[in-house]
Design a protein around this motif. Structure first.
Motif, PDB file in Angstrom:
ATOM      1  N   THR A   1      -5.538  -0.782  32.814  1.00 12.65           N
ATOM      2  CA  THR A   1      -6.912  -0.997  33.014  1.00 12.65           C
ATOM      3  C   THR A   1      -7.104  -2.379  32.082  1.00 12.65           C
ATOM      4  O   THR A   1      -7.648  -3.430  32.497  1.00 12.65           O
TER       5      THR A   1
ATOM      6  N   GLY B   1     -10.687   4.516  30.657  1.00 11.69           N
ATOM      7  CA  GLY B   1      -9.644   4.862  29.503  1.00 11.69           C
ATOM      8  C   GLY B   1     -10.481   4.893  28.176  1.00 11.69           C
ATOM      9  O   GLY B   1     -11.670   5.127  28.136  1.00 11.69           O
TER      10      GLY B   1
ATOM     11  N   ASP C   1      -9.431   0.522  40.013  1.00 10.49           N
ATOM     12  CA  ASP C   1      -8.663   1.510  38.918  1.00 10.49           C
ATOM     13  C   ASP C   1      -8.445   2.556  39.787  1.00 10.49           C
ATOM     14  O   ASP C   1      -8.963   3.461  39.998  1.00 10.49           O
TER      15      ASP C   1
ATOM     16  N   SER D   1      -1.580   4.838  37.341  1.00  7.94           N
ATOM     17  CA  SER D   1      -0.703   5.660  36.234  1.00  7.94           C
ATOM     18  C   SER D   1      -0.670   7.211  36.720  1.00  7.94           C
ATOM     19  O   SER D   1      -0.446   7.301  38.016  1.00  7.94           O
TER      20      SER D   1
HETATM   21  C1  LIG Z   1     -10.151   6.198  36.298  1.00  9.68           C
HETATM   22  C2  LIG Z   1      -9.304   6.269  35.039  1.00  9.68           C
HETATM   23  N1  LIG Z   1      -8.903   5.171  34.623  1.00  9.68           N
HETATM   24  C3  LIG Z   1      -8.302   5.180  33.508  1.00  9.68           C
HETATM   25  C4  LIG Z   1      -7.772   6.532  32.594  1.00  9.68           C
HETATM   26  C5  LIG Z   1      -6.950   6.242  31.538  1.00  9.68           C
HETATM   27  O1  LIG Z   1      -5.964   6.607  31.600  1.00  9.68           O
HETATM   28  P1  LIG Z   1      -5.121   7.148  30.599  1.00  9.68           P
HETATM   29  O2  LIG Z   1      -5.611   8.619  30.240  1.00  9.68           O
HETATM   30  O3  LIG Z   1      -3.532   7.486  31.029  1.00  9.68           O
HETATM   31  O4  LIG Z   1      -4.887   6.182  29.474  1.00  9.68           O
HETATM   32  C6  LIG Z   1      -8.094   7.518  33.505  1.00  9.68           C
HETATM   33  C7  LIG Z   1      -7.590   8.738  32.750  1.00  9.68           C
HETATM   34  O5  LIG Z   1      -8.027   9.819  33.080  1.00  9.68           O
HETATM   35  C8  LIG Z   1      -9.043   7.581  34.628  1.00  9.68           C
HETATM   36  O6  LIG Z   1      -9.349   8.610  35.550  1.00  9.68           O
END
Ligand SMILES: Cc1ncc(COP(=O)(O)O)c(C=O)c1O
Length: 409
Positions: free
Chosen positions: A124, A149, A232, A259
């Motif tokens: 993101t 995030g 996202d 991810s």
């Molecule tokens: C919609 C969304 N964006 C970003 C993230 C951030 O991912 P990470 O925890 O792998 O950094 C998450 C994590 O839950 C998420 O649900």
């Protein structure tokens, strides 16, 4: 009253409390979960996991998203193992990076190129950096309450965060076209991007599917203002539609962050982008010591091929529908008012008149005694390794949950 053995879990919590600040960081702290929930786990297999005391659960959190096909999926593990034998972290990427980028471009409808990172937050944040670099603009529109995030520009906590970290965010309400337009107007000529999740999946509130008008407005505003639409996909990606969660709406973003599920539990993230952002993406400086790690890339290639071959979103839709309908019937039988929201592949169960989530906790505490791991206020996840028998068992456990809620009121 808990019937579950927690001996090892308790001992580990005591040890952790001495050497890890508060015993665990972030949202995975057991203190944020119902009282009978374990903190520590020992293994997973398919759609099940075991805690350190040997209790087995049918798992509806699926590692909070990454477990898409089931733990230890044979084809994914074989691909990862082959790559592990050759090397994982070398002086640069392996051939597999190109193979993965090609597959992402071939799979994701809006994608003309791809870059790899490690965590969803990397993806993101990289999207925001690319969008800002493209036009030399600063403002990014985000939905209030949305999670993108855990670094200062987007963390849900303000502790340790400065006002400057957030200076160029402008907020709108998800699914509210007027508030999106107002936020875009406030950003004026400085609008770099609108970042939005495919559906609203904020903690503790009903999930909301996007209205077509809202998705269209986000696309239109970006087109009119020369800004980037960032989707996202970190949480929803590969569970709704393999080509992108907004494909059924006919709306394509300029950038997407991926991810969690893309490598079935291996640590990797990706940004996919449209042609017009290729130059900005090649000019920014982004990297990480482990971003070229080849084993997760091999796992991602195997996972994405399976998602396409086996129509994994379709399988999850079938299982999710069975769970949702079964829960609705049983809640009615027990006279308990619940709200189920969002895509069935990512279920959320909330109880009416439950401001402190105590009904949710009672429901989950009762279900976990029967070997089913639900969450009281976060959206859950299905995986392709769940069977119809797992859903039937989950519904039987849910009956105990509904009985516990009814006994509470
Ligand atoms: C919609 C969304 N964006 C970003 C993230 C951030 O991912 P990470 O925890 O792998 O950094 C998450 C994590 O839950 C998420 O649900």
């Amino acid at each position: 009253m808990s019937t579950l053995n927690r001996t090892r879990d308790t001992a580990l919590r005591e040890r952790a409390a001495r050497v890890v600040p508060s015993g665990m960081w972030g949202h995975l702290h057991a203190a944020k979960l119902p009282a009978d929930y374990p903190q520590f786990f020992s293994r997973g297999e398919g759609g099940a996991l075991w805690d350190v005391d040997g209790n087995r659960y049918i798992d509806f959190m699926c590692s909070w998203g990454p477990n898409l096909l089931g733990h230890h999926h044979r084809e994914v593990e074989e691909a990862a193992e082959r790559q592990r034998r050759d090397g994982d972290c070398l002086n640069g990427p392996g051939e597999v990076m190109v193979e993965l980028a090609e597959l992402l471009v071939d799979t994701i409808a809006h994608a003309d190129w791809a870059m790899m990172q490690k965590n969803g937050t990397d993806a993101t944040t990289t999207c925001v950096t690319i969008a800002r670099a493209a036009r030399g603009r600063r403002k990014v529109l985000v939905a209030r309450g949305a999670y993108h995030g855990a670094v200062p520009w987007c963390s849900p906590s303000l502790i340790g965060v400065t006002a400057e970290d957030r200076a160029h965010l402008v907020y709108f309400r998800f699914n509210d076209v007027e508030s999106l337009e107002a936020a875009a107007a406030a950003a004026g000529d400085d609008l770099a991007a609108i970042m939005v999740s495919p559906h609203r999946h904020d903690l503790g509130v009903d999930q909301e599917l996007p209205t077509p008008e809202f998705a269209q407005a986000a696309r239109r505003l970006c087109d009119e203002k020369g800004a980037a639409l960032i989707l996202d996909e970190v949480r929803a990606g590969m569970r709704i539609h393999a080509a992108g969660s907004w494909e059924p709406l006919g709306i394509r973003p300029d950038l997407s962050a991926w991810s969690k599920a893309i490598a079935n539990g291996y640590a990797i993230a990706a940004v996919t982008g449209a042609e017009h952002l290729r130059r900005a993406a090649s000019e920014i400086f982004v990297t990480g010591s482990f971003w070229n790690s080849a084993v997760p890339m091999a796992a991602a290639v195997a996972t994405l091929k399976i998602v396409r071959r086996d129509d994994v979103p379709g399988r999850l839709f079938k299982l999710g529908t069975m769970l949702r309908e079964g829960l609705a019937t049983r809640a009615l039988q027990y006279g308990v008012a619940i709200r189920q929201s969002g895509p069935v592949q990512m279920p959320l169960i909330l109880f009416d008149d439950d401001p402190d989530f105590s009904k949710g906790a009672a429901f989950c505490n009762a279900a976990i005694q029967k070997g089913v791991y639900f969450h009281p206020k976060h959206n859950m996840f299905l995986c392709a390794a769940h069977s119809e028998a797992d859903i039937t068992a989950a519904l039987a456990a849910a009956e105990h949950g509904f009985a516990a809620v009814r006994a509470q009121v």
